[in-house]
Write a protein that holds these residues in place. Structure first.
Motif, PDB file in Angstrom:
ATOM      1  N   ALA A   5       0.897  -3.981  23.905  1.00 49.49           N
ATOM      2  CA  ALA A   5       2.353  -4.079  23.929  1.00 49.49           C
ATOM      3  C   ALA A   5       2.940  -4.172  22.529  1.00 49.49           C
ATOM      4  CB  ALA A   5       2.783  -5.301  24.737  1.00 49.49           C
ATOM      5  N   ALA A   6       2.219  -4.835  21.620  1.00 52.40           N
ATOM      6  CA  ALA A   6       2.771  -5.050  20.285  1.00 52.40           C
ATOM      7  C   ALA A   6       1.653  -5.312  19.290  1.00 52.40           C
ATOM      8  CB  ALA A   6       3.735  -6.227  20.291  1.00 52.40           C
ATOM      9  N   ILE A   7       1.969  -5.058  18.053  1.00 53.39           N
ATOM     10  CA  ILE A   7       1.122  -5.399  16.913  1.00 53.39           C
ATOM     11  C   ILE A   7       1.929  -6.396  16.096  1.00 53.39           C
ATOM     12  CG2 ILE A   7       0.041  -4.534  14.805  1.00 53.39           C
ATOM     13  CD1 ILE A   7      -0.046  -1.771  16.323  1.00 53.39           C
ATOM     14  N   VAL A   8       1.306  -7.492  15.712  1.00 52.34           N
ATOM     15  CA  VAL A   8       1.995  -8.512  14.919  1.00 52.34           C
ATOM     16  C   VAL A   8       1.405  -8.518  13.520  1.00 52.34           C
ATOM     17  CG1 VAL A   8       2.564 -10.955  14.695  1.00 52.34           C
ATOM     18  CG2 VAL A   8       2.420  -9.895  16.969  1.00 52.34           C
ATOM     19  N   ILE A   9       2.262  -8.377  12.534  1.00 54.71           N
ATOM     20  CA  ILE A   9       1.844  -8.433  11.137  1.00 54.71           C
ATOM     21  C   ILE A   9       2.397  -9.726  10.551  1.00 54.71           C
ATOM     22  CG2 ILE A   9       1.997  -7.339   8.872  1.00 54.71           C
ATOM     23  CD1 ILE A   9       2.355  -4.651  10.362  1.00 54.71           C
ATOM     24  N   HIS A  10       1.501 -10.666  10.288  1.00 53.56           N
ATOM     25  CA  HIS A  10       1.910 -11.929   9.670  1.00 53.56           C
ATOM     26  C   HIS A  10       2.100 -11.700   8.177  1.00 53.56           C
ATOM     27  CE1 HIS A  10       1.243 -14.392  13.220  1.00 53.56           C
ATOM     28  NE2 HIS A  10       0.235 -13.580  13.468  1.00 53.56           N
ATOM     29  N   CYS A  11       3.128 -12.309   7.623  1.00 53.00           N
ATOM     30  CA  CYS A  11       3.439 -12.058   6.217  1.00 53.00           C
ATOM     31  C   CYS A  11       4.138 -13.265   5.593  1.00 53.00           C
ATOM     32  CB  CYS A  11       4.328 -10.828   6.096  1.00 53.00           C
ATOM     33  SG  CYS A  11       5.973 -11.033   6.822  1.00 53.00           S
ATOM     34  N   ARG A  12       4.258 -13.218   4.296  1.00 59.04           N
ATOM     35  CA  ARG A  12       4.995 -14.249   3.573  1.00 59.04           C
ATOM     36  C   ARG A  12       6.485 -13.932   3.503  1.00 59.04           C
ATOM     37  NH1 ARG A  12       0.154 -13.649   1.317  1.00 59.04           N
ATOM     38  NH2 ARG A  12      -1.121 -15.513   1.040  1.00 59.04           N
ATOM     39  N   ASP A  13       6.825 -12.638   3.391  1.00 57.91           N
ATOM     40  CA  ASP A  13       8.212 -12.238   3.146  1.00 57.91           C
ATOM     41  C   ASP A  13       8.642 -11.118   4.092  1.00 57.91           C
ATOM     42  OD1 ASP A  13      10.687 -11.479   2.184  1.00 57.91           O
ATOM     43  OD2 ASP A  13      10.024 -11.187   0.120  1.00 57.91           O
ATOM     44  N   PRO A  14       9.230 -11.458   5.242  1.00 60.92           N
ATOM     45  CA  PRO A  14       9.659 -10.411   6.174  1.00 60.92           C
ATOM     46  C   PRO A  14      10.764  -9.518   5.607  1.00 60.92           C
ATOM     47  CG  PRO A  14      10.413 -12.558   6.927  1.00 60.92           C
ATOM     48  CD  PRO A  14       9.516 -12.799   5.758  1.00 60.92           C
ATOM     49  N   GLY A  66       3.386 -19.396   7.240  1.00 63.74           N
ATOM     50  CA  GLY A  66       3.257 -20.206   6.046  1.00 63.74           C
ATOM     51  C   GLY A  66       1.857 -20.227   5.474  1.00 63.74           C
ATOM     52  N   ASP A  67       0.849 -20.234   6.341  1.00 61.16           N
ATOM     53  CA  ASP A  67      -0.525 -20.334   5.888  1.00 61.16           C
ATOM     54  C   ASP A  67      -1.255 -19.055   6.258  1.00 61.16           C
ATOM     55  OD1 ASP A  67      -2.874 -21.415   4.865  1.00 61.16           O
ATOM     56  OD2 ASP A  67      -3.420 -22.325   6.791  1.00 61.16           O
ATOM     57  N   LEU A  68      -1.516 -18.221   5.271  1.00 62.00           N
ATOM     58  CA  LEU A  68      -2.162 -16.942   5.519  1.00 62.00           C
ATOM     59  C   LEU A  68      -3.525 -16.893   4.836  1.00 62.00           C
ATOM     60  CD1 LEU A  68       0.850 -14.543   4.930  1.00 62.00           C
ATOM     61  CD2 LEU A  68      -0.206 -15.118   7.107  1.00 62.00           C
ATOM     62  N   PRO A  69      -4.530 -16.378   5.534  1.00 58.00           N
ATOM     63  CA  PRO A  69      -5.826 -16.186   4.886  1.00 58.00           C
ATOM     64  C   PRO A  69      -5.733 -15.033   3.894  1.00 58.00           C
ATOM     65  CG  PRO A  69      -5.861 -15.280   7.095  1.00 58.00           C
ATOM     66  CD  PRO A  69      -4.532 -15.959   6.924  1.00 58.00           C
ATOM     67  N   PRO A  70      -6.764 -14.834   3.105  1.00 59.13           N
ATOM     68  CA  PRO A  70      -6.751 -13.691   2.176  1.00 59.13           C
ATOM     69  C   PRO A  70      -6.650 -12.370   2.926  1.00 59.13           C
ATOM     70  CG  PRO A  70      -8.651 -15.105   1.783  1.00 59.13           C
ATOM     71  CD  PRO A  70      -7.950 -15.628   2.999  1.00 59.13           C
ATOM     72  N   VAL A  71      -6.613 -11.288   2.202  1.00 57.49           N
ATOM     73  CA  VAL A  71      -6.486  -9.944   2.772  1.00 57.49           C
ATOM     74  C   VAL A  71      -7.459  -9.771   3.929  1.00 57.49           C
ATOM     75  CG1 VAL A  71      -6.819  -7.509   2.252  1.00 57.49           C
ATOM     76  CG2 VAL A  71      -5.679  -8.981   0.611  1.00 57.49           C
ATOM     77  N   TRP A 102      -9.756  10.139   4.897  1.00 58.22           N
ATOM     78  CA  TRP A 102      -8.686   9.164   4.915  1.00 58.22           C
ATOM     79  C   TRP A 102      -8.559   8.478   3.564  1.00 58.22           C
ATOM     80  CZ3 TRP A 102     -13.335   8.188   7.369  1.00 58.22           C
ATOM     81  CH2 TRP A 102     -14.019   7.041   7.008  1.00 58.22           C
ATOM     82  N   THR A 103      -7.438   7.794   3.415  1.00 52.88           N
ATOM     83  CA  THR A 103      -7.154   7.013   2.211  1.00 52.88           C
ATOM     84  C   THR A 103      -6.942   5.570   2.626  1.00 52.88           C
ATOM     85  OG1 THR A 103      -6.103   8.928   1.177  1.00 52.88           O
ATOM     86  CG2 THR A 103      -5.581   6.768   0.244  1.00 52.88           C
ATOM     87  N   VAL A 104      -7.553   4.652   1.910  1.00 51.28           N
ATOM     88  CA  VAL A 104      -7.364   3.225   2.141  1.00 51.28           C
ATOM     89  C   VAL A 104      -6.273   2.757   1.193  1.00 51.28           C
ATOM     90  CG1 VAL A 104      -8.449   0.940   2.136  1.00 51.28           C
ATOM     91  CG2 VAL A 104      -9.784   2.965   2.796  1.00 51.28           C
ATOM     92  N   LEU A 105      -5.255   2.094   1.758  1.00 54.12           N
ATOM     93  CA  LEU A 105      -4.120   1.617   0.979  1.00 54.12           C
ATOM     94  C   LEU A 105      -3.897   0.136   1.266  1.00 54.12           C
ATOM     95  CD1 LEU A 105      -2.956   4.562   2.533  1.00 54.12           C
ATOM     96  CD2 LEU A 105      -1.688   4.368   0.429  1.00 54.12           C
ATOM     97  N   THR A 106      -3.016  -0.487   0.479  1.00 56.03           N
ATOM     98  CA  THR A 106      -2.541  -1.830   0.788  1.00 56.03           C
ATOM     99  C   THR A 106      -1.024  -1.808   0.819  1.00 56.03           C
ATOM    100  OG1 THR A 106      -2.604  -2.490  -1.546  1.00 56.03           O
ATOM    101  CG2 THR A 106      -4.519  -3.047  -0.196  1.00 56.03           C
ATOM    102  N   ASP A 107      -0.459  -2.659   1.679  1.00 52.97           N
ATOM    103  CA  ASP A 107       0.993  -2.795   1.719  1.00 52.97           C
ATOM    104  C   ASP A 107       1.424  -3.746   0.599  1.00 52.97           C
ATOM    105  OD1 ASP A 107       0.711  -5.457   2.615  1.00 52.97           O
ATOM    106  OD2 ASP A 107       1.241  -4.987   4.682  1.00 52.97           O
ATOM    107  N   PRO A 108       2.725  -4.036   0.451  1.00 49.98           N
ATOM    108  CA  PRO A 108       3.173  -4.878  -0.664  1.00 49.98           C
ATOM    109  C   PRO A 108       2.585  -6.290  -0.705  1.00 49.98           C
ATOM    110  CG  PRO A 108       5.017  -3.621   0.171  1.00 49.98           C
ATOM    111  CD  PRO A 108       3.869  -3.408   1.133  1.00 49.98           C
ATOM    112  N   GLU A 109       2.056  -6.798   0.420  1.00 47.74           N
ATOM    113  CA  GLU A 109       1.450  -8.135   0.404  1.00 47.74           C
ATOM    114  C   GLU A 109      -0.075  -8.081   0.415  1.00 47.74           C
ATOM    115  OE1 GLU A 109       2.970 -10.968   3.185  1.00 47.74           O
ATOM    116  OE2 GLU A 109       4.888 -11.093   2.134  1.00 47.74           O
ATOM    117  N   GLY A 110      -0.656  -6.896   0.320  1.00 45.00           N
ATOM    118  CA  GLY A 110      -2.096  -6.776   0.214  1.00 45.00           C
ATOM    119  C   GLY A 110      -2.854  -6.471   1.480  1.00 45.00           C
TER     120      GLY A 110
END
Length: 119
Positions: A5-14, A66-71, A102-110
């Motif tokens: 139904a959904a994908i959730v992306i946890h982040c520091r800065d929405p 608030g509490d995010l593990p590393p990449v 394919w290409t492996v990328l990172t978004d602005p938060e890694g």
């Protein structure tokens, strides 16, 4: 069987991540969330919804945490035309490495994600 139904992306800065993932996936920010992003009035635990206007496909929620593990918190595989890689990078992604298909990328938060070439 359960359906995705959904994908959730946890982040520091929405405020950073919602526009990025909206542009990269082509899913628009829901109208009420678009206003909150523009006015910078999201609540401290309020998520931003990215949803296809026709309601097809899974939603993506950009959720502050608030509490995010590393990449490694998420990993999305996207399919794109060869010329779309430049647009994803212009939106704020960073190329980590390129493989034959394919290409492996990172978004602005890694967060890592892959962009597969459409055949």
């Amino acid at each position: 069987m359960p359906q995705l139904a959904a994908i959730v992306i946890h982040c520091r800065d929405p405020y950073l991540m919602a526009p990025f993932w909206s542009q990269v996936t082509g899913l628009p920010v829901a109208a009420e969330d678009r206003i909150k992003l523009a006015d910078r009035t999201l609540g401290p635990t309020e998520s931003v919804l990215l949803r296809h206007p026709a309601g097809s496909g899974p939603d993506i929620w950009i959720a502050p945490a608030g509490d995010l593990p590393p990449v490694g918190r998420i990993h999305l595989d996207l399919v794109a035309e060869d010329d779309e890689l430049a647009a994803v990078v212009a939106a704020g992604a960073t190329v980590r490495h390129t493989l034959p298909r394919w290409t492996v990328l990172t978004d602005p938060e890694g967060h890592e994600f892959c962009l597969f070439r459409r055949h």
